[in-house]
Enzyme design. Sequence first.
Site, PDB file in Angstrom:
ATOM      1  N   GLY A  30       0.828  -1.207   0.000  1.00 31.41           N
ATOM      2  CA  GLY A  30       0.000   0.000   0.000  1.00 31.41           C
ATOM      3  C   GLY A  30       0.854   1.245   0.000  1.00 31.41           C
ATOM      4  N   GLY A  32       0.365   5.685   0.624  1.00 37.09           N
ATOM      5  CA  GLY A  32      -0.518   6.802   0.944  1.00 37.09           C
ATOM      6  C   GLY A  32       0.301   8.038   1.202  1.00 37.09           C
ATOM      7  CE1 TYR A  34      -1.077   5.602   4.290  1.00 34.20           C
ATOM      8  CE2 TYR A  34       1.012   4.450   4.291  1.00 34.20           C
ATOM      9  CZ  TYR A  34      -0.320   4.502   3.959  1.00 34.20           C
ATOM     10  OH  TYR A  34      -0.897   3.466   3.276  1.00 34.20           O
ATOM     11  N   GLY A  35       3.384   7.395   3.404  1.00 33.05           N
ATOM     12  CA  GLY A  35       4.515   6.594   2.943  1.00 33.05           C
ATOM     13  C   GLY A  35       4.017   5.260   2.432  1.00 33.05           C
ATOM     14  CB  VAL A  37       1.412  -0.421   4.084  1.00 38.65           C
ATOM     15  CG1 VAL A  37       1.195  -1.629   4.992  1.00 38.65           C
ATOM     16  CG2 VAL A  37       0.818   0.816   4.717  1.00 38.65           C
ATOM     17  CE  LYS A  52       0.402   4.663   8.220  1.00 39.44           C
ATOM     18  NZ  LYS A  52      -0.976   4.991   8.607  1.00 39.44           N
ATOM     19  CG  ASP A 144      -9.061   8.792   6.257  1.00 40.18           C
ATOM     20  OD1 ASP A 144      -9.948   9.186   5.470  1.00 40.18           O
ATOM     21  OD2 ASP A 144      -7.902   8.540   5.890  1.00 40.18           O
TER      22      ASP A 144
END
Length: 286
Positions: A30, A32, A34-35, A37, A52, A144
């Site tokens: 994944g 996003g 944030y960075g 996963v 993560k 979220d």
Amino acid sequence: MSIQAYGKKFPILLRTPSPRGQVELLETIGKGNYGYVYKGRLTATKEISAVKVVFLKEDELRETLLEMEILRGCDHPNITRYMGCFLKGLDLWICMEFCGGGALDSIYRAIRKPLTEDQIGSILYESVMGLDYLHTKVALIHRDIKAGNVLLTEQGECKLADFGVSAKLSNVGGRARTFIGTPYWMAPEVIMTDPESATHSSASYDAKADIWSIGITAIEIAEKNPPLSDIHPMRALYLIPNSDLGLAKPKNWSKTFQDFIAVCLIKDPIKRPSAAQLLQHPFMVK
Ligand code: 2QU
């Protein structure tokens, strides 16, 4: 800034071990804001985990560490289980339970046939169970909720993930000030609240915003998109408080499901049910 400097403010960082020899990253699963996963393996137990990796930025240290603390403090079958935390340079590795089914939005996109109402019902039931736990036991707003943050295990269980923008109920504000996410799941009261205003930090909106997002997620799963998704996000922000949102083709769905969505999407957060009340709805009981 160096990790030594960060560690002065947040000593926990100095006690967080290096992942070297402890976790092995296998593949990306994944990506996003944030960075990334990754799928990973914990060396000690050979357990598979989702890792993560969040780059520690000076102005978001508190929020990032809060996300880790939240996950660590949760213990519920419908919340991804915390498995450990490591620090490599300025990257924080947050290890959690791996959910082999992936996120619900990739599932409904990958399958031809839409999910049945019974399947949607059990997914939403487990999601609301997770939310009720967060709201009442952890005093946390997720903020979220969407199909992309509901994960499925290979056994078919549902787990809420990603507390990256969550807030403690006593301390609304936080990352919300800088959070510019996709607006389609946002409750009207969240849109109407000026993040710079003083009332914002005194909990002018609360856990009920997650209930609204459950209603939008219900439509998203049923129709493979949230309402207004074909409209520019800025215009959607205007339309959400000023429209009556619901299923595009209500006739295709039961009255119970339609009513479930309608109560989630009650505009006044005071009249909107809590997660515990929502669990009593006929659509959940079924
Ligand atoms: C995909 C994304 C995230 N977690 C998982 C995933 N696939 C399988 N298992 C997971 N646990 C994810 C994304 C953003 N924030 C998180 C987790 F905390």
